[in-house]
Design an enzyme around this catalytic site. Structure first.
Site, PDB file in Angstrom:
ATOM      1  N   PRO A   2       0.832  -1.210   0.000  1.00 58.18           N
ATOM      2  CA  PRO A   2       0.000   0.000   0.000  1.00 58.18           C
ATOM      3  C   PRO A   2       0.867   1.261   0.000  1.00 58.18           C
ATOM      4  O   PRO A   2       1.904   1.302   0.631  1.00 58.18           O
ATOM      5  CB  PRO A   2      -0.796  -0.110   1.296  1.00 58.18           C
ATOM      6  CG  PRO A   2      -0.101  -1.120   2.133  1.00 58.18           C
ATOM      7  CD  PRO A   2       0.689  -1.989   1.223  1.00 58.18           C
ATOM      8  N   GLU A   3       0.449   2.260  -0.755  1.00 56.29           N
ATOM      9  CA  GLU A   3       1.160   3.528  -0.753  1.00 56.29           C
ATOM     10  C   GLU A   3       0.383   4.517   0.118  1.00 56.29           C
ATOM     11  O   GLU A   3      -0.663   4.185   0.668  1.00 56.29           O
ATOM     12  CB  GLU A   3       1.305   4.033  -2.186  1.00 56.29           C
ATOM     13  CG  GLU A   3       2.222   3.106  -2.986  1.00 56.29           C
ATOM     14  CD  GLU A   3       3.116   3.851  -3.963  1.00 56.29           C
ATOM     15  OE1 GLU A   3       3.577   4.955  -3.616  1.00 56.29           O
ATOM     16  OE2 GLU A   3       3.338   3.333  -5.058  1.00 56.29           O
ATOM     17  N   HIS A  93      -4.738 -16.358   9.234  1.00 52.27           N
ATOM     18  CA  HIS A  93      -3.743 -15.285   9.167  1.00 52.27           C
ATOM     19  C   HIS A  93      -4.120 -14.077  10.023  1.00 52.27           C
ATOM     20  O   HIS A  93      -3.641 -12.986   9.796  1.00 52.27           O
ATOM     21  CB  HIS A  93      -3.490 -14.820   7.730  1.00 52.27           C
ATOM     22  CG  HIS A  93      -3.138 -15.928   6.796  1.00 52.27           C
ATOM     23  ND1 HIS A  93      -1.984 -16.680   6.939  1.00 52.27           N
ATOM     24  CD2 HIS A  93      -3.786 -16.446   5.713  1.00 52.27           C
ATOM     25  CE1 HIS A  93      -1.934 -17.588   5.971  1.00 52.27           C
ATOM     26  NE2 HIS A  93      -3.017 -17.487   5.228  1.00 52.27           N
ATOM     27  N   ARG A 112       1.469 -12.209   4.632  1.00 51.50           N
ATOM     28  CA  ARG A 112       2.921 -12.228   4.462  1.00 51.50           C
ATOM     29  C   ARG A 112       3.680 -12.052   5.775  1.00 51.50           C
ATOM     30  O   ARG A 112       4.889 -12.253   5.833  1.00 51.50           O
ATOM     31  CB  ARG A 112       3.334 -11.130   3.468  1.00 51.50           C
ATOM     32  CG  ARG A 112       2.667 -11.249   2.097  1.00 51.50           C
ATOM     33  CD  ARG A 112       3.321 -12.315   1.241  1.00 51.50           C
ATOM     34  NE  ARG A 112       4.671 -11.955   0.884  1.00 51.50           N
ATOM     35  CZ  ARG A 112       5.009 -11.188  -0.151  1.00 51.50           C
ATOM     36  NH1 ARG A 112       4.071 -10.700  -0.924  1.00 51.50           N
ATOM     37  NH2 ARG A 112       6.260 -10.915  -0.411  1.00 51.50           N
ATOM     38  N   ARG A 155      20.917  20.549  -4.806  1.00 46.61           N
ATOM     39  CA  ARG A 155      21.120  19.100  -4.815  1.00 46.61           C
ATOM     40  C   ARG A 155      21.478  18.627  -6.222  1.00 46.61           C
ATOM     41  O   ARG A 155      20.827  18.989  -7.189  1.00 46.61           O
ATOM     42  CB  ARG A 155      19.847  18.361  -4.347  1.00 46.61           C
ATOM     43  CG  ARG A 155      19.320  18.838  -3.011  1.00 46.61           C
ATOM     44  CD  ARG A 155      20.214  18.416  -1.873  1.00 46.61           C
ATOM     45  NE  ARG A 155      20.193  16.986  -1.631  1.00 46.61           N
ATOM     46  CZ  ARG A 155      19.446  16.400  -0.692  1.00 46.61           C
ATOM     47  NH1 ARG A 155      18.652  17.118   0.061  1.00 46.61           N
ATOM     48  NH2 ARG A 155      19.505  15.097  -0.527  1.00 46.61           N
TER      49      ARG A 155
END
Ligand code: ZN
Length: 275
Positions: A2-3, A93, A112, A155
């Site tokens: 997930p972001e 799970h 996972r 940068r």
């Protein structure tokens, strides 16, 4: 994985589901999900009796603010929360269960098993642990074009890896960096410090728009989450470049190309994003 927008959606959903609930007890079936305190029994004992007062997001961490403590949860690859009635069967799970005093349960499932939970006394969570040293939050009021300008100034690093650096800016994953750079018309390998003032403004607007739209779309699947199906607001955002190799650019029709920048698969339109 997930972001940021997905995690934001999870946080908003959790807020609507469990805010104000009081934890009666906690079951932990997979102790290694709990990193802090070391002793799982202490984790369980500390949480018992506390009420969830606020839920917030920092980067991709979920923060549950209780009476005395704050629980920091990271979903990693496949962690999911769901609210259930206590008498509903427990799915496979399910590793951690927060039993509330009203006979409902917040269950944490993780096929996972990469997810983590850290419990801190309130205020300590920013001093050490996963939240210390995090960069600016792109969906906060503190993220302005000027702040971005200062982050990039001088940068020589390529812009894409810099945007992915969590100590610079948090929660902007690979997909959203590609989408934001496309919208801003900036090549991912441009040295960060060479962006013009106008480009920085465009990039700022693109980052905010890309993430905000994703958050809004993520909110549309709240129902499946409430039903405990584990869908958790995973959204299908219409992506403009990411994953669209060889497809036509939505702006100019040129073919989207894929290459690697800083070890990450990267998608651009070679016409709209000149080097
Ligand atoms: Zn194009």
């Amino acid at each position: 994985m997930p972001e940021l927008p997905e995690v934001e959606t999870v946080v908003r959903t959790l807020r609507s589901l469990v805010l104000g609930k009081t934890i009666e007890r906690v079951s932990v079936h997979l102790p290694r999900i709990v990193r802090r305190p070391d002793d799982v029994e202490a984790f369980k004992a500390q949480l018992a009796g506390q009420t969830i007062r606020e839920i917030a997001r920092r980067a991709k961490f979920i923060q549950f603010f209780m009476d005395q403590d704050v629980l920091i949860s990271h979903l990693r690859m496949e962690g999911r929360y769901g609210l259930y009635q206590a008498d509903e069967p427990v799915e496979k799970h399910t590793h951690v269960v927060f039993h509330f005093t009203d006979q409902t349960e917040l269950r944490y499932r993780d096929v996972r098993q990469f997810g983590t939970m850290d419990l801190f006394p309130k205020g300590q969570e920013t001093v050490s642990g996963p939240l210390a040293k995090l960069g600016v939050e792109p969906l906060s009021e503190g993220f302005t074009p000027d702040v971005l300008r200062k982050l990039l100034a001088g940068r020589t690093t390529k812009i894409k890896p810099l945007l992915l650096n969590q100590e610079c800016m948090v929660g902007l994953g690979n997909i959203y960096v590609d989408e934001s750079l496309f919208r801003a018309g900036i090549h991912p390998e441009r040295p960060a410090g060479t962006l013009t003032g106008q480009e920085v403004d465009r990039l700022h607007a693109s980052i905010v728009a890309t993430l905000s739209e994703a958050v809004e779309q993520g909110g549309s699947s709240i129902k499946s989450y409430v039903n405990g199906q584990g869908e958790m607001g995973m959204f299908q955002q219409s992506l403009m470049v990411y994953g669209r190799k060889n497809e036509p650019c939505v702006r100019c029709g040129a073919e989207i190309v894929r290459f690697v920048v800083g070890g990450r698969g990267t998608h651009i339109c070679p016409v709209c994003q000149k080097k």
